[in-house]
Design an enzyme around this catalytic site. Structure first.
Site, mmCIF file in Angstrom:
data_model
loop_
_atom_site.group_PDB
_atom_site.id
_atom_site.type_symbol
_atom_site.label_atom_id
_atom_site.label_comp_id
_atom_site.label_asym_id
_atom_site.label_seq_id
_atom_site.Cartn_x
_atom_site.Cartn_y
_atom_site.Cartn_z
ATOM 1 N N ARG A 130 11.643 5.651 2.624
ATOM 2 C CA ARG A 130 11.937 7.079 2.525
ATOM 3 C C ARG A 130 12.733 7.571 3.730
ATOM 4 N NH1 ARG A 130 6.184 9.117 2.127
ATOM 5 N NH2 ARG A 130 7.177 11.164 2.341
ATOM 6 N N ASP A 164 2.318 5.037 -0.293
ATOM 7 C CA ASP A 164 1.850 6.301 0.268
ATOM 8 C C ASP A 164 1.542 7.311 -0.830
ATOM 9 O OD1 ASP A 164 2.205 5.300 2.837
ATOM 10 O OD2 ASP A 164 4.247 6.100 3.006
ATOM 11 N N ARG A 177 0.846 -1.196 0.000
ATOM 12 C CA ARG A 177 0.000 0.000 0.000
ATOM 13 C C ARG A 177 0.880 1.243 0.000
ATOM 14 N NH1 ARG A 177 -4.688 -0.883 4.463
ATOM 15 N NH2 ARG A 177 -4.942 1.326 3.945
#
Length: 269
Positions: free
Chosen positions: A203, A54, A52
């Protein structure tokens, strides 16, 4: 019902992530809408995705599955990809659709997820045609330093310092690959692969590594944060624009889908 694997690509710039959200434009939302227009409401069920992503994150190798009525799949199988292309927006595509066994689970049967993060340290910034998928970094970066810092993340660790913790969820992950290269056009590309990732983990790792790669932090600083048991306030999460999900791996033998899914569920528990 027939279980169908869908291979999906999208430019995440204008999406609020994968997961359907009320009054927000999401990848799952536009895909579900296209399936409903093609098959009617509630015909396609159980849409499940491998990862999923972002808001703002892209994909060239996303995988999901959906269950379709047998008669609809038999009728549409040869033309489903082309029909969906006519119903979906230009920033999201279903590239392939094929029948899989009912044991296939796009999320839990996966053996790895692989991401790439693109960064340019060119003084003029990102190339205009690449600007939505490349982070412009304002300082020169050293590839050797980036790779030296990245080695500290390889293997199984508790990545609590780099994750948004969720209740009753583990932050232990096993990274099998994390390395950097500089492409002929000068763009730096980080490739990171693991069995799974926590929210914002990739990230966060990239954000920490970049501060070592430009000389503002020692080479061993990113890995030193693995001793933390809470999210570190020192880590800046890199922007979503540079991140792309490029591949999801599954067992070569379909007979192993169920056992892999069972193992994954135990690990996540």
């Amino acid at each position: 019902m027939t279980r169908v694997r869908l291979d999906v690509s999208y430019d995440g710039t204008s999406f609020s992530g994968w997961a359907a959200q009320p009054e927000r434009r999401t990848v799952a939302g536009v895909l579900t809408e296209a399936l409903e227009r093609l098959l009617g409401p509630d015909a396609a069920t159980g849409l499940t995705v491998a990862g999923r992503t972002d808001a703002g994150v892209h994909a060239t190798g996303q995988v999901c599955h959906v269950d379709l009525p047998d008669e609809d799949w038999a009728r549409l199988a040869p033309t489903l990809v082309r029909r969906l292309a006519g119903l979906m927006p230009p920033d999201a595509r279903v590239r392939a659709a094929r029948e899989v066994s009912g044991d296939f689970d796009a999320r839990f049967s996966a053996t790895f997820r692989r991401y790439e993060y693109r960064v340019t340290d060119a003084p003029y910034g990102a190339e205009p045609l690449r600007r939505h998928a490349t982070l412009a970094w304002p300082r020169p970066l050293d590839v050797d330093t980036l790779n030296a810092a990245a080695k500290g993340f390889l293997g199984e660790h508790d990545f609590a310092a780099y994750c948004k913790r969720k209740e009753n969820a583990t932050t232990i992950r096993a990274i099998s690959r994390l390395d950097w290269r500089r492409d002929p056009d000068g763009t730096l590309v980080a490739t990171v692969q693991a069995d799974a990732f926590c929210q914002a983990m990739v990230r966060s790792l990239v954000g920490a590594l970049l501060t070592a790669g430009d000389g503002r932090r020692p080479v061993d600083w990113p890995a030193s944060l693995l001793s933390h048991r809470e999210r570190s306030s020192e880590v800046t999460v890199a922007p979503a624009c540079g991140l792309t999900l490029v591949a999801v791996g599954y067992p070569e033998d379909p007979e192993e889908y169920a056992s892999r899914a069972e193992l994954t569920r135990r690990l996540r528990g």
